[in-house]
Design an enzyme around this catalytic site. Structure first.
Site, short mmCIF file in Angstrom:
data_model
loop_
_atom_site.label_atom_id
_atom_site.label_comp_id
_atom_site.label_asym_id
_atom_site.label_seq_id
_atom_site.Cartn_x
_atom_site.Cartn_y
_atom_site.Cartn_z
N SER A 62 0.83 -1.20 0.00
CA SER A 62 0.00 0.00 0.00
C SER A 62 0.87 1.26 0.00
O SER A 62 1.71 1.43 -0.88
CB SER A 62 -0.95 -0.03 1.20
OG SER A 62 -1.99 0.89 1.06
N HIS A 98 -7.97 -4.81 -2.31
CA HIS A 98 -6.72 -4.44 -1.63
C HIS A 98 -6.25 -5.55 -0.69
O HIS A 98 -5.07 -5.70 -0.45
CB HIS A 98 -6.95 -3.15 -0.84
CG HIS A 98 -5.71 -2.42 -0.45
ND1 HIS A 98 -4.74 -2.02 -1.36
CD2 HIS A 98 -5.26 -1.98 0.77
CE1 HIS A 98 -3.77 -1.38 -0.73
NE2 HIS A 98 -4.07 -1.35 0.56
#
Length: 257
Positions: free
Chosen positions: A122, A236
């Protein structure tokens, strides 16, 4: 480099955990170190977390997951966290925490000095990119998993992060364009010497796959070695079973580089 090292309870008998206090540009910064219990020389693994402050904080279980594959893993919390000095500024001066962490692994007695890998998840993706640029040939490989590559794109996509980004970075991309450009180092990608692996879920709404597309395109333009593992069904966060499988695959990829 290391100011303080304290044993941390480990849920695995095969991995020792420590909280570390180390120096980064004069600041005392904290992090988590995982060492395989079996004696030997291992590849180093720099784990660069996502999020900011308490969001996305390093999890011992995740660090153990990588250390169990045969790595000495160090994960900086970044400045200002868990009692560390200073303040995070979202891939600004806090990039030094990643650079110093890489050097800490180079000095570890059980780490092969020329076998240190960079991993960013991330927001850690942009931290990893900056570290790969800084370390050049010293880095053995770089893996970005759901990683940020363009800070302006992050501002545009994540309306929920805009207030934080304006506070931490100093304004909007229009108000302080130089700050966002400094945090989006596409103009320095030519300095990356390590092979790159990009992992991304195509349904990711936290960090869109466009970040990996942009980074991949830039690497290919410069004829840099890059491999991509894109997953059409994932967001994600990958399902636990797939996550474990991909961890085994990516750590093997690292060792083969």
């Amino acid at each position: 480099m290391i100011v303080e090292k304290r044993r941390f309870p480990s849920p695995s008998q095969h991995v020792r955990l420590y909280t570390i206090c180390y120096l980064s540009n004069g600041l005392r910064v904290k992090g988590l170190l995982a060492e395989p219990a079996a004696p030997g020389q291992y590849d180093g693994f720099l784990y660069l977390r996502g999020g900011i402050k308490s969001v996305g904080m390093v999890r011992p279980g995740r660090i153990i997951q990588f250390a169990s594959q045969g790595f000495v893993v160090f994960a900086p919390f970044y400045r200002g966290n868990q009692g560390g000095e200073g303040n995070e500024d979202f891939a600004g001066k806090d990039r030094e925490d990643a650079f110093s962490a890489f050097q800490l692994l180079q000095q570890h007695p059980n780490v092969k000095k020329d076998r240190i890998h960079i991993f960013g998840f991330s927001r850690g993706g942009i931290m990893g990119m900056l570290t790969a640029i800084e370390m050049g040939r010293q880095a053995a490989s770089f893996v970005s998993w759901g990683g940020v590559s363009d800070m302006i794109l992050t501002y545009e996509e994540r309306h929920d992060l805009r207030r934080m980004m304006k506070r931490v970075i100093g304004g909007t991309p229009k108000k302080v364009p130089e700050e966002y450009k400094w945090r989006t180092p596409f103009d320095q990608v030519d300095k990356i010497q390590a092979p790159v692996l990009l992992i991304h879920g195509e349904k990711d709404q936290n960090v869109s796959i466009q970040h990996s597309y942009l980074f991949e395109e830039k690497l290919k333009q410069l004829h840099k070695p890059v491999e991509t593992w894109y997953y059409s069904k994932f967001t994600h966060y990958f399902p636990p079973k797939e996550n474990r499988r991909i961890v085994r695959q990516l750590t093997q990829w690292m060792k083969n580089r």
